[in-house]
Enzyme design. Structure first.
Site, PDB file in Angstrom:
ATOM      1  CD  GLU A 236      -2.958  -1.090   2.349  1.00 17.45           C
ATOM      2  OE1 GLU A 236      -2.564  -0.696   3.167  1.00 17.45           O
ATOM      3  OE2 GLU A 236      -3.852  -1.908   1.772  1.00 17.45           O
TER       4      GLU A 236
ATOM      5  CD1 TRP B  38      -9.016   0.146  -3.603  1.00 21.30           C
ATOM      6  CD2 TRP B  38      -7.238  -0.696  -2.512  1.00 21.30           C
ATOM      7  NE1 TRP B  38      -8.505   1.189  -3.568  1.00 21.30           N
ATOM      8  CE2 TRP B  38      -7.280   0.948  -2.649  1.00 21.30           C
ATOM      9  CE3 TRP B  38      -6.012  -1.054  -1.844  1.00 21.30           C
ATOM     10  CZ2 TRP B  38      -6.461   1.802  -2.115  1.00 21.30           C
ATOM     11  CZ3 TRP B  38      -5.387   0.142  -1.122  1.00 21.30           C
ATOM     12  CH2 TRP B  38      -5.566   1.432  -1.163  1.00 21.30           C
TER      13      TRP B  38
ATOM     14  CD  GLU C 203     -20.462 -15.105   9.124  1.00 17.33           C
ATOM     15  OE1 GLU C 203     -20.625 -15.539  10.363  1.00 17.33           O
ATOM     16  OE2 GLU C 203     -19.749 -15.733   8.211  1.00 17.33           O
TER      17      GLU C 203
ATOM     18  CD  GLU D  15      -9.854  -1.527   8.155  1.00 14.61           C
ATOM     19  OE1 GLU D  15      -8.909  -1.760   8.788  1.00 14.61           O
ATOM     20  OE2 GLU D  15      -9.625  -0.960   6.879  1.00 14.61           O
TER      21      GLU D  15
ATOM     22  CG  ASP E 121      -7.477  -5.567   5.098  1.00 18.09           C
ATOM     23  OD1 ASP E 121      -6.914  -5.709   6.092  1.00 18.09           O
ATOM     24  OD2 ASP E 121      -7.726  -4.465   4.682  1.00 18.09           O
TER      25      ASP E 121
HETATM   26  C1  GCV Z   1      -2.803   0.826   8.229  1.00 14.74           C
HETATM   27  C2  GCV Z   1      -5.969  -2.247   5.479  1.00 14.74           C
HETATM   28  C3  GCV Z   1      -6.341  -0.861   6.170  1.00 14.74           C
HETATM   29  C4  GCV Z   1      -5.218   0.336   6.019  1.00 14.74           C
HETATM   30  C5  GCV Z   1      -4.232  -0.512   6.801  1.00 14.74           C
HETATM   31  C6  GCV Z   1      -3.782  -1.707   6.318  1.00 14.74           C
HETATM   32  C7  GCV Z   1      -2.576  -2.603   6.952  1.00 14.74           C
HETATM   33  O1  GCV Z   1      -5.620  -1.956   4.163  1.00 14.74           O
HETATM   34  O2  GCV Z   1      -7.636  -0.310   5.517  1.00 14.74           O
HETATM   35  O3  GCV Z   1      -5.784   1.400   6.781  1.00 14.74           O
HETATM   36  O4  GCV Z   1      -3.002   0.369   6.988  1.00 14.74           O
HETATM   37  O5  GCV Z   1      -4.935  -2.638   6.045  1.00 14.74           O
HETATM   38  O6  GCV Z   1      -3.209  -3.355   7.577  1.00 14.74           O
HETATM   39  O7  GCV Z   1      -1.499  -2.019   6.645  1.00 14.74           O
END
Ligand code: GCV
Length: 646
Positions: free
Chosen positions: A251, A509, A479, A358, A330
């Site tokens: 990223e 993505w 879920e 998240e 993720d």
């Molecule tokens: C810290 C996901 C999150 C990002 C995070 C990334 C990671 O993509 O949305 O905010 O970045 O994971 O784990 O590095």
């Protein structure tokens, strides 16, 4: 080493709170009376002797608590474990457990850590409980809360904390430089006094900015020397530092790939530089192409970590641990377990969970994640070349499977400067739960919930029963009303909150569901991307075929027609409808259980949670209707129960 217990808990024999005592160095450390907090009555006459032992069975972090004459003795081999033992003793009293029976406990997971994604401007990446309490105005904050936090971590059994975001930018690049090093040292010493090692994230590209070096190539002598010197400098000032966590080649973060080097070459260069100081490098495996063309059907993001890392097994330095997210993508509400846990017999591995919610309601929805984590840890990954008969994920990350000592369990933390630390009061059950689970994975999710409720809210049986029910219903409910059958990613891009079924569908993505009017899901078996083949037998065979793939992962592994019949007997489309109606109804039930607790839990907590439930009630209905309508519009298949679809 020294540390203060919870000041409230330590009273003298007259019942007066003693404000500045607790541990001191020395063998027999302190004798005190412990106040029983639940009823706010002093338990009189409890003498507690903390004794340094020499008991190989307790290893570095275990303790024994036993009655000895008219007092209690807590024994451990070092101060750190005495701290754990003392906190445990206090919690046993608060839990009304029989403290006359001897207790002997040794943590199962060697590393038990929290990872902060805190930025130095005070923001927190994916933070849902206010701002950072560690940083403000591009500076380090050290105040009472720092001490409370260190104490809180120790009281739950955590032994490590990473203080800054893995995305190291701006002022955070200077955490290893003169600008902040003295404050870093102070902060680390505070954590250390509670037996918690502090770690930091570093910018892999740091030496590029030095005109004498101008590179971050891990095989370049100048780069190697630069890091050696840097580590000497850091440890001269911060001798208590545990080491560093690194996000590289991910990223937009720099990494060894820029120089055609492997992840092992990158990690080892840092590992060697920090080794003379006893430090460790935690190297993240969250490496994937985040600029994928959605038209490209050959690339599968789920494959990436395994593809980059599995061939490197045995190449990492012994003070390097690779940190692997629980699933291959993720932190979605449902993912299969990462196949990397079964593939690296000669590499230290640590599992990374996320208690920052998240993708699971961002601490506005209640979502108790411990049942999910237990499922992941107890999953038999059929780890290859095991040295014991434990081939589960837990075995791998606690050193049982491969007899290694550097491994463990960590989570992206859910804390911030909100009064209650976690935004949603009930989200603190995840903070408590992960620590307890890493210490003693044999505890059930209900046990952990029960402990947390009694220690935090009340030991009234109705409170314990209702809140346990709420917590245990919450992850399945989330879920049910969010993305179905393991498909994930039907969220708003960027903030990841709320439903947006096609939000990620045509983006870079690598997170697609490919729903059409006929089918939904990704083909990840041998006729598709081949991801299923990354698992050891028999898992690769199980995931190869929809007939043997568990229902909850069907759409993660397979592209299926909507009338495909699941093992539950329902078609895919009817499952989607039913789950979404059920999930939203579950929230009504959870809220009802909470409303029964007015007057039984502290008023302020009652009000805060009630407010969050008000939001969750309407937001879960929104999820339900958006997802159901999305699939109804795609398929025009009506709900067999005739409920409203839009
Ligand atoms: C810290 C996901 C999150 C990002 C995070 C990334 C990671 O993509 O949305 O905010 O970045 O994971 O784990 O590095």
């Amino acid at each position: 080493m020294f540390a203060k217990l919870w000041l409230d808990d330590v009273v003298d024999n007259n019942g007066t709170v003693v404000t500045n005592n607790g541990f001191d160095t020395g063998n027999v450390v302190y004798i005190n009376t412990v106040k029983e907090l639940t009823t706010r009555k002093a338990v009189s006459g409890l003498k507690v002797v903390l004794t340094k032992a020499s008991d190989a069975g307790l290893s570095d972090e275990g303790y024994e608590i036993k009655k000895s004459g008219d007092s209690y003795e807590i024994l451990a081999n070092n101060e750190r474990a005495l701290i754990y033992g003392a906190f445990r003793f206090i919690s046993l009293i608060r839990l009304n457990k029989d403290i006359t029976a001897a207790v002997r406990e040794v943590p199962v997971s060697p590393l038990r850590m929290l990872n902060h994604w805190d930025n130095m401007d005070n923001s927190i990446e994916r933070g849902y409980s206010g701002e950072s309490f560690l940083f403000k105005d591009n500076d380090i904050v050290i105040d009472d809360r720092t001490v409370y936090y260190a104490r809180l971590l120790a009281s739950v059994g955590y032994n490590g904390v990473v203080i800054n975001n893995v995305n190291v930018k701006d002022a955070a690049c200077d955490l290893i430089n003169e600008r902040f090093i003295e404050k870093v040292s102070k902060l680390s010493a505070i954590f250390d006094s509670y037996g918690v090692k502090m770690y930091m994230c570093l910018n892999y590209a740091a030496p590029i900015d030095d005109p004498e070096v101008g590179s971050a190539d891990p095989l370049d002598e100048k780069v190697i020397k630069w890091w050696e010197k840097k580590m000497d400098y850091i440890y001269e000032h911060v001798p208590t530092l545990g080491g560093f966590l690194v996000k590289a080649d991910s990223e937009g973060r720099p990494g060894p790939f820029t120089y055609g080097r492997t992840q092992a070459e990158g990690a080892n260069m840092l590992g060697r530089a920090i080794k003379p100081h006893g430090g460790i490098i935690l190297w993240r495996c969250f490496v994937y192409n985040c600029r994928q063309d959605w038209r490209d059907t050959s690339t599968d993001r789920a494959r990436a970590a395994y593809d980059y890392f599995n061939t490197l097994d045995g190449e990492f330095e012994d003070n390097v641990i690779i940190q692997v997210k629980n699933g291959p993508v993720d932190f979605q509400v449902r993912e299969p377990v990462s196949p990397l846990f079964g593939a690296m017999p000669r590499t230290n591995e640590m599992i990374e969970f996320q208690i920052a919610q998240e993708y699971t309601g961002q601490q506005r929805h209640v979502c108790y994640l411990i049942p999910w984590f237990k499922e992941v840890l107890s999953f038999d990954i059929y780890a290859r070349d095991a040295k014991s008969d434990d081939t589960t994920v837990l075995g791998v990350v606690t050193g049982k499977t491969y007899k290694n000592k550097l491994c463990g369990i960590c989570a992206v933390t859910n804390t911030g400067n909100d009064y209650n630390w976690t935004g949603h009061d009930l989200a603190a059950a995840n903070l408590y739960g992960l620590g307890r689970l890493a210490f003693d994975p044999s505890l059930s999710s209900e046990d952990i919930a029960g402990e947390w409720i009694k220690l935090t809210l009340s030991d009234d049986p109705k409170v314990v029963s209702n809140v346990t029910k709420i917590l245990m219903m919450s992850w399945p409910a989330y879920e049910k009303y969010s993305a179905p059958l393991g498909i994930g990613w039907m969220v708003h891009p960027a903030d990841h909150y709320g439903p947006d079924p096609d939000g990620y569908e045509y983006s870079v993505w690598g997170t697609y569901h490919k729903a059409t009017c006929k089918t939904v899901g990704l083909e990840r078996n041998s006729t598709g991307t081949g991801y299923a083949g990354q698992y050891n037998k028999p898992l690769c065979d199980i995931y190869e075929d929809p007939a043997t793939t568990p229902d909850e992962l069907e759409l993660f592994f397979h592209k299926l027609p909507y009338d495909y019949v699941l093992k539950s007997g329902k078609t895919v489309i009817q499952h989607i409808y039913d789950a979404h109606f059920e999930g939203a109804e579950d929230v009504v039930v959870m809220n009802g259980l909470w409303q029964e607790l007015k007057g039984l839990v502290p008023d302020d907590a009652f009000e805060r949670v009630t407010k969050r439930f008000e939001h969750q009630l309407s937001h879960s209905e929104y999820w339900r209707d958006v997802i159901n309508s999305y699939f109804y519009r795609k398929t025009l298949i009506p709900d067999e129960k005739g409920r409203a679809l839009y």
